[in-house]
Design a protein around this motif. Sequence first.
Motif, PDB file in Angstrom:
ATOM      1  N   ILE A  19       0.831  -1.197   0.000  1.00  0.00           N
ATOM      2  CA  ILE A  19       0.000   0.000   0.000  1.00  0.00           C
ATOM      3  C   ILE A  19       0.870   1.253   0.000  1.00  0.00           C
ATOM      4  O   ILE A  19       1.915   1.299   0.649  1.00  0.00           O
ATOM      5  CB  ILE A  19      -0.956  -0.012   1.215  1.00  0.00           C
ATOM      6  CG1 ILE A  19      -2.060   1.031   1.062  1.00  0.00           C
ATOM      7  CG2 ILE A  19      -0.198   0.176   2.521  1.00  0.00           C
ATOM      8  CD1 ILE A  19      -3.167   0.904   2.111  1.00  0.00           C
ATOM      9  N   ALA A  73     -13.810  -3.864   7.032  1.00  0.00           N
ATOM     10  CA  ALA A  73     -13.102  -4.871   6.246  1.00  0.00           C
ATOM     11  C   ALA A  73     -13.991  -5.459   5.151  1.00  0.00           C
ATOM     12  O   ALA A  73     -13.546  -5.663   4.017  1.00  0.00           O
ATOM     13  CB  ALA A  73     -12.565  -5.968   7.155  1.00  0.00           C
ATOM     14  N   THR A  94     -14.613  -2.908   2.351  1.00  0.00           N
ATOM     15  CA  THR A  94     -13.364  -2.706   1.617  1.00  0.00           C
ATOM     16  C   THR A  94     -13.081  -3.870   0.687  1.00  0.00           C
ATOM     17  O   THR A  94     -12.735  -3.673  -0.494  1.00  0.00           O
ATOM     18  CB  THR A  94     -12.191  -2.528   2.594  1.00  0.00           C
ATOM     19  OG1 THR A  94     -12.467  -1.428   3.463  1.00  0.00           O
ATOM     20  CG2 THR A  94     -10.896  -2.270   1.841  1.00  0.00           C
ATOM     21  N   VAL A 139      -8.160   4.609  -0.192  1.00  0.00           N
ATOM     22  CA  VAL A 139      -9.022   4.881   0.958  1.00  0.00           C
ATOM     23  C   VAL A 139      -8.454   6.030   1.777  1.00  0.00           C
ATOM     24  O   VAL A 139      -7.335   6.487   1.556  1.00  0.00           O
ATOM     25  CB  VAL A 139      -9.174   3.632   1.855  1.00  0.00           C
ATOM     26  CG1 VAL A 139      -9.765   2.469   1.076  1.00  0.00           C
ATOM     27  CG2 VAL A 139      -7.833   3.242   2.486  1.00  0.00           C
ATOM     28  N   LEU A 173      -9.799   1.156   9.600  1.00  0.00           N
ATOM     29  CA  LEU A 173      -8.749   0.153   9.712  1.00  0.00           C
ATOM     30  C   LEU A 173      -7.376   0.807   9.645  1.00  0.00           C
ATOM     31  O   LEU A 173      -7.216   1.933   9.167  1.00  0.00           O
ATOM     32  CB  LEU A 173      -8.880  -0.868   8.581  1.00  0.00           C
ATOM     33  CG  LEU A 173     -10.213  -1.597   8.443  1.00  0.00           C
ATOM     34  CD1 LEU A 173     -10.159  -2.577   7.281  1.00  0.00           C
ATOM     35  CD2 LEU A 173     -10.590  -2.308   9.737  1.00  0.00           C
ATOM     36  N   GLU A 183      -3.825  -3.275   7.613  1.00  0.00           N
ATOM     37  CA  GLU A 183      -5.033  -4.075   7.430  1.00  0.00           C
ATOM     38  C   GLU A 183      -5.637  -3.825   6.049  1.00  0.00           C
ATOM     39  O   GLU A 183      -6.083  -4.762   5.378  1.00  0.00           O
ATOM     40  CB  GLU A 183      -6.043  -3.742   8.529  1.00  0.00           C
ATOM     41  CG  GLU A 183      -5.603  -4.156   9.921  1.00  0.00           C
ATOM     42  CD  GLU A 183      -6.541  -3.674  11.003  1.00  0.00           C
ATOM     43  OE1 GLU A 183      -7.047  -4.526  11.762  1.00  0.00           O
ATOM     44  OE2 GLU A 183      -6.776  -2.447  11.090  1.00  0.00           O
ATOM     45  N   TYR A 184      -5.643  -2.566   5.631  1.00  0.00           N
ATOM     46  CA  TYR A 184      -6.124  -2.258   4.282  1.00  0.00           C
ATOM     47  C   TYR A 184      -5.223  -2.902   3.229  1.00  0.00           C
ATOM     48  O   TYR A 184      -5.693  -3.392   2.199  1.00  0.00           O
ATOM     49  CB  TYR A 184      -6.177  -0.746   4.068  1.00  0.00           C
ATOM     50  CG  TYR A 184      -7.382  -0.067   4.677  1.00  0.00           C
ATOM     51  CD1 TYR A 184      -8.674  -0.474   4.363  1.00  0.00           C
ATOM     52  CD2 TYR A 184      -7.232   1.018   5.545  1.00  0.00           C
ATOM     53  CE1 TYR A 184      -9.783   0.154   4.911  1.00  0.00           C
ATOM     54  CE2 TYR A 184      -8.334   1.653   6.093  1.00  0.00           C
ATOM     55  CZ  TYR A 184      -9.609   1.226   5.772  1.00  0.00           C
ATOM     56  OH  TYR A 184     -10.707   1.849   6.310  1.00  0.00           O
ATOM     57  N   GLU A 185      -3.922  -2.920   3.496  1.00  0.00           N
ATOM     58  CA  GLU A 185      -2.994  -3.535   2.557  1.00  0.00           C
ATOM     59  C   GLU A 185      -3.315  -5.013   2.352  1.00  0.00           C
ATOM     60  O   GLU A 185      -3.320  -5.508   1.212  1.00  0.00           O
ATOM     61  CB  GLU A 185      -1.555  -3.375   3.059  1.00  0.00           C
ATOM     62  CG  GLU A 185      -0.508  -3.981   2.131  1.00  0.00           C
ATOM     63  CD  GLU A 185       0.893  -3.738   2.649  1.00  0.00           C
ATOM     64  OE1 GLU A 185       1.480  -2.707   2.272  1.00  0.00           O
ATOM     65  OE2 GLU A 185       1.398  -4.573   3.431  1.00  0.00           O
ATOM     66  N   LEU A 197      -6.077  -6.369   2.462  1.00  0.00           N
ATOM     67  CA  LEU A 197      -7.320  -6.462   1.691  1.00  0.00           C
ATOM     68  C   LEU A 197      -7.124  -6.047   0.231  1.00  0.00           C
ATOM     69  O   LEU A 197      -8.072  -6.078  -0.553  1.00  0.00           O
ATOM     70  CB  LEU A 197      -8.400  -5.585   2.340  1.00  0.00           C
ATOM     71  CG  LEU A 197      -8.882  -6.056   3.710  1.00  0.00           C
ATOM     72  CD1 LEU A 197      -9.711  -4.967   4.388  1.00  0.00           C
ATOM     73  CD2 LEU A 197      -9.687  -7.342   3.576  1.00  0.00           C
ATOM     74  N   VAL A 207      -5.853  -2.970  -0.877  1.00  0.00           N
ATOM     75  CA  VAL A 207      -5.978  -1.534  -1.150  1.00  0.00           C
ATOM     76  C   VAL A 207      -4.646  -0.989  -1.664  1.00  0.00           C
ATOM     77  O   VAL A 207      -3.580  -1.335  -1.163  1.00  0.00           O
ATOM     78  CB  VAL A 207      -6.426  -0.790   0.127  1.00  0.00           C
ATOM     79  CG1 VAL A 207      -6.336   0.721  -0.058  1.00  0.00           C
ATOM     80  CG2 VAL A 207      -7.838  -1.203   0.500  1.00  0.00           C
ATOM     81  N   ILE A 233      -3.466   4.732   0.766  1.00  0.00           N
ATOM     82  CA  ILE A 233      -4.180   5.344   1.878  1.00  0.00           C
ATOM     83  C   ILE A 233      -3.645   6.749   2.097  1.00  0.00           C
ATOM     84  O   ILE A 233      -2.431   6.980   2.049  1.00  0.00           O
ATOM     85  CB  ILE A 233      -4.069   4.510   3.175  1.00  0.00           C
ATOM     86  CG1 ILE A 233      -4.927   5.124   4.279  1.00  0.00           C
ATOM     87  CG2 ILE A 233      -2.627   4.332   3.615  1.00  0.00           C
ATOM     88  CD1 ILE A 233      -5.083   4.243   5.507  1.00  0.00           C
TER      89      ILE A 233
END
Length: 258
Positions: free
Chosen positions: A22, A188, A191, A203, A210, A214-216, A218, A220, A223
Amino acid sequence: MTTLSLEGRARRLRDLHAAPEILRVINVWDVISAKAVLALPETRAIATAGHSIAASFGYDDGTIPLETTLDMVGRIVEAAGDVPVSADLDDGYEDTGDTIRRAIGVGIVGANMEDRLRPFDEAVARVAAAVAAAESEGVPFALNARTDAIARAGDRPLEESIADAIARGRAFLDAGADVVFVPGALDADTTARLVEGIGRVSVIGLPGALRAAEYEKLGVARISYGPLTQRVALTAYQDLAADLYRDGVIPDSTRALN
């Protein structure tokens, strides 16, 4: 000192968006806030916060003249050297193509541009015009096309907003955008559905959202933190001012960052 060409910085920003990890961009609003972030070895790109720049000049979010934004972001670009700068250009103003050409003219190599939930076809056409303008300038501009399908959903059911965000996001990518920005406090599940439905998603880090890691996980791509970074700085400033009124002193831990 700048050693990379405009095209080189643009390509670097595109590569950062396409990387498996990310891209974390800390939003800045003037030269000194940019320099504070640029001094950190983790900084790979800079993003400006339109809300924060507008507030600095006394404008409400989304009402700052383009000329004022470009003047400030141009100064940030100069300070950033080889670090690519992505600018928040609100909704792209009246003519998105002209806005992107003017942004490139001051060294900006990527931008956020929001749809404000305009009619679908109009929103897609504005993204396409921005992409075409960058291509005509010969710059691999990294457009972070924002849809407000969730942020401006109002009372609309979340399921409908997610479906709208996915439809708009796919169309923006088809029109040439590099990544689709879906602001909101995304959990989550939401996303994951957006990433599966759109592909490359950006995001915003909000209180209660998050963490970047955590976004990574998923999938994403990017950020950013919008006006929240300025709010944190202003909170610290106001708290210090209140302490000084109570006969406090400047903390010994204060660093000479200006």
